[in-house]
Design a protein around this motif. Structure first.
Motif, PDB file in Angstrom:
ATOM      1  N   ARG A  44      62.952  41.749  34.163  1.00  0.00           N
ATOM      2  CA  ARG A  44      63.497  40.856  35.008  1.00  0.00           C
ATOM      3  C   ARG A  44      64.225  41.041  36.218  1.00  0.00           C
ATOM      4  N   TYR A  48      62.860  40.405  39.998  1.00  0.00           N
ATOM      5  CA  TYR A  48      63.821  39.722  40.764  1.00  0.00           C
ATOM      6  C   TYR A  48      64.102  40.246  42.143  1.00  0.00           C
ATOM      7  N   LYS A  51      61.037  40.679  44.554  1.00  0.00           N
ATOM      8  CA  LYS A  51      60.775  39.480  45.091  1.00  0.00           C
ATOM      9  C   LYS A  51      61.898  39.024  46.298  1.00  0.00           C
ATOM     10  N   HIS A  76      59.921  34.922  35.575  1.00  0.00           N
ATOM     11  CA  HIS A  76      61.145  35.939  35.370  1.00  0.00           C
ATOM     12  C   HIS A  76      61.976  35.748  36.591  1.00  0.00           C
ATOM     13  N   VAL A  77      61.607  35.387  37.876  1.00  0.00           N
ATOM     14  CA  VAL A  77      62.618  35.515  39.137  1.00  0.00           C
ATOM     15  C   VAL A  77      63.378  34.120  38.969  1.00  0.00           C
ATOM     16  N   PHE A  80      65.972  34.843  35.880  1.00  0.00           N
ATOM     17  CA  PHE A  80      67.098  35.645  36.496  1.00  0.00           C
ATOM     18  C   PHE A  80      68.035  35.112  37.402  1.00  0.00           C
ATOM     19  N   LYS A  81      67.369  34.155  38.088  1.00  0.00           N
ATOM     20  CA  LYS A  81      68.214  33.701  39.320  1.00  0.00           C
ATOM     21  C   LYS A  81      69.259  32.514  38.594  1.00  0.00           C
TER      22      LYS A  81
END
Length: 130
Positions: A44, A48, A51, A76-77, A80-81
Motif C-alpha cells: 500500500r 501510494y 501514484k 490501496h491509494v 493509505f491516504k
C-alpha cells in the motif's frame, strides 16, 4: 526528462525501503499473493508513493505489482491516504519512509513542494478563467 535507469533505481529503492519498514518480503509485495498485514501495508505504501510522488497512473502499477489493476491501485491509494490522515503512527511511518526516499530522490530537494505549488497555480488559473 528523467533517465529510465535512474527512475528504475528510485522505484526499486521505494520497494526496498517500504519492505524494510514493514518487515515484508519484496517478492511477496510484487507477486500480489501474500495477504499478511505487513505485506499489504508495504504494498500500500509503495503504490501510494508511486501514484502520489512519482505521478504514476493507476493502470501502470501492474508493471511493478502483478495483477494490480486500476481499481486495486485506486483502493490501496485511498486506504493509505485515509490511514496517514487518521492515525498518527501511520503518518510517522510514512514520514520516515519519505525522509529515506528523499536521500535517493532523482528530483532533488523540494520536489514535492514545487509540485504542490504548480498544482495550486494551475487551480488558480483555471478558477480565474471561469
Amino acid at each position: 526528462y528523467i533517465n529510465k535507469n535512474k527512475m528504475e533505481k528510485l522505484i526499486n529503492e521505494a520497494l526496498r525501503i517500504s519492505c524494510n519498514i514493514w518487515n515484508a518480503n519484496p517478492k511477496d509485495v510484487t507477486e500480489h499473493k501474500c495477504r499478511l498485514k505487513n505485506t499489504i501495508m508495504a504494498k500500500r505504501m509503495f503504490i501510494y508513493y508511486l501514484k502520489i510522488y512519482l505521478d504514476f497512473k493507476h493502470k501502470d502499477m501492474s508493471k511493478y505489482i502483478k495483477n494490480c489493476d486500476h481499481s486495486t491501485s485506486v483502493y490501496h491509494v485511498k486506504q493509505f491516504k485515509n490511514d496517514i490522515k487518521l492515525y498518527a503512527p501511520m503518518k510517522n511511518t510514512f514520514t520516515n519512509f519519505i525522509s529515506q526516499m528523499t536521500e535517493v530522490s532523482i528530483y532533488g530537494v523540494g520536489y514535492k513542494e514545487k509540485k504542490e505549488q504548480i498544482q495550486k497555480l494551475r487551480k488558480e488559473i483555471l478558477d480565474f478563467k471561469a
